[in-house]
Design an enzyme around this catalytic site. Structure first.
Site, PDB file in Angstrom:
ATOM      1  NE  ARG A   1      -4.171  -1.573   1.790  1.00 16.34           N
ATOM      2  CZ  ARG A   1      -5.279  -1.930   2.706  1.00 16.34           C
ATOM      3  NH1 ARG A   1      -5.184  -1.361   4.011  1.00 16.34           N
ATOM      4  NH2 ARG A   1      -6.158  -2.777   2.356  1.00 16.34           N
TER       5      ARG A   1
ATOM      6  CE  LYS B   1     -19.547 -15.624   7.814  1.00 15.03           C
ATOM      7  NZ  LYS B   1     -20.093 -14.905   9.106  1.00 15.03           N
TER       8      LYS B   1
ATOM      9  N   GLY C   1      -9.791  -6.799  -1.014  1.00  8.82           N
ATOM     10  CA  GLY C   1      -9.826  -7.852   0.064  1.00  8.82           C
ATOM     11  C   GLY C   1      -9.093  -8.706  -0.077  1.00  8.82           C
TER      12      GLY C   1
ATOM     13  N   GLY D   1     -13.720  -3.443   1.571  1.00  8.18           N
ATOM     14  CA  GLY D   1     -14.925  -3.128   1.823  1.00  8.18           C
ATOM     15  C   GLY D   1     -15.657  -1.915   0.911  1.00  8.18           C
TER      16      GLY D   1
END
Length: 425
Positions: free
Chosen positions: A36, A197, A351, A374
């Site tokens: 990053r 999920k 992610g 996110g």
């Protein structure tokens, strides 16, 4: 979405506040992954080349209590940034106060200062108006290049933008470019969704059903779909409360003419361990005492065939538990397939999928790897992100309907020596 960038502003001799995302993993004061920081170098150098004074700031980790601050200082990050830039980066271990203010005032053109973790201020995540105003008072121009927090309404992004004109940095510009205009993307457009999920991705699926031609589903979320189809899933991860939702998704995809592609085989095991014994079985034959942790070779071959001829691919979520060697093959092989696509725009949506792509050596093989997990998910859900909304639009529109280049007068008003009312486009 047409937002102003650093290429639209003059910053010579000005103090530029630069919000970055340097939320990097640190253990015992040592940075474990500096991707990053490296990703921000082009933007920092571009600003410095314009002759500004640069004040850089970021959050690091979650800080809710005083004891949470231990090990969360940005000092190691400032040091690493200094090494990568090859020039001094002054570090102030404060988030406000006389020492910080004087250090900012003493900056000379071309110099850089970084101040302490924004989350050391309790008002940061609450978007405390006083805190946003204070930080804004330190500079003349605000550049937001932290896409990873664009979905959060914090003092260090939206709060400052309430008091200073805000433009995007080069990283943020790329994120907006790739995620902000999917309606006009080249087709066929295919989405690949994985991860644990269904609940994490259901809004993404709903939004993409109106945009893509196919959706390929892998990872743990696939087993809830298998359950909805009446298959035995053994000990695999299942969201019982999402089974009905999976059924509805299958139905909606069929109604909208979107091809929904699920795995046909899986790598299964009895224990959730890196070195556990495993085998590959068809999806209808998962033993009752075993769990699926990766897609099998038949599924890899199927996904490869379904991706042939794709012009735009969006991938979010790994195909298996890629952190374990025995269950990383599906994600690795998918990386290879995507890297070999001809004339295709391939977007990795942040992610775990971004982490997997970088870890497996594919960082330079894709069109764009998002810096926000996110944030990219919420963008794919079709949401307007608060920090992006707070940025200045690149053009304004006169009330008469015509664009004004100087943002003060429209041609329809040139004979009237007065300022007209402009509204955001």
């Amino acid at each position: 979405m047409d937002k102003k960038t650093i290429n639209d502003i003059q910053v010579l001799g000005k103090t530029v506040l630069l919000r970055v995302d340097f939320n990097v993993p640190i253990k015992d004061g040592v940075i474990k992954d500096d991707n990053r920081i490296r990703a921000e170098l082009d933007n920092i150098n571009a600003l410095l080349s314009k002759g500004c004074k640069l004040v850089v700031f970021s959050h690091l980790g979650k800080v809710k209590k005083e004891e949470d601050k231990v090990g969360k200082s940005l000092a190691p990050v400032a040091k690493r940034l200094e090494e990568l830039l090859g020039k001094e980066v002054k570090f102030i271990d404060k988030t406000r106060g006389t020492e910080l203010e004087n250090a900012v005032k003493d900056l000379k053109d071309g110099e850089i200062l970084m101040f302490e973790n924004t989350r050391f201020e309790s008002g940061e995540t609450k978007n405390d108006p006083e805190l946003g105003e204070y930080w804004a008072s330190l500079g003349d121009v605000f550049v937001n290049d932290a896409f990873g927090t664009a979905h959060r309404e914090h003092a260090s992004n939206v709060g400052i933008a309430n008091h200073l004109d805000c433009v995007s940095g080069l990283l943020m510009e790329k994120e907006i470019e790739f995620f902000g205009d999917l309606d006009n993307a080249k087709r066929p457009m295919i989405a690949i969704l994985g991860g644990a999920k269904v609940s994490d991705k259901i809004k993404v699926i709903e939004n993409l059903l109106d945009k893509v031609d196919k959706i390929l589903i892998g990872g743990g979320m696939a087993y809830t779909f298998f359950k909805a189809m009446g298959y035995e899933t053994g000990m695999s991860l299942i969201e019982e409360h999402r089974i009905e939702l999976a059924e509805e998704t299958i139905k909606k995809a069929k109604e909208k003419g979107v091809k929904l592609v699920l795995p046909v085989d899986n790598v299964v095991t009895k224990e959730f361990k890196p070195d556990s014994d495993c085998m590959t079985v068809d999806v209808k034959d998962i033993p009752i005492n075993m769990m699926g942790l990766d897609i099998g070779q038949k599924t890899i071959d199927l996904f490869k065939k379904e991706l042939e001829g794709a012009k735009t691919v969006i991938w979010n979520g790994p195909m298996g538990v890629f952190e374990m060697k025995n269950y990383a093959k599906g994600t690795l092989e998918l990386c290879k397939v995507l890297a070999d696509l001809d004339d295709a725009t391939v977007i990795i949506g942040g992610g775990d999928s971004a982490a997997a792509a970088i870890e497996m050596g594919f960082e330079d093989k894709f069109t764009h790897i998002s810096t926000g997990g996110g944030a990219s998910l919420e963008y794919l859900e079709g949401k307007e992100l608060p920090a992006i909304k707070a940025m200045a639009d690149s053009k304004k529109l006169c009330n008469c309907g015509r664009k004004s280049d100087d943002h003060v007068y429209c041609d329809c008003q040139t004979r009237k020596i007065q300022t007209i009312s402009l509204k955001w486009e």
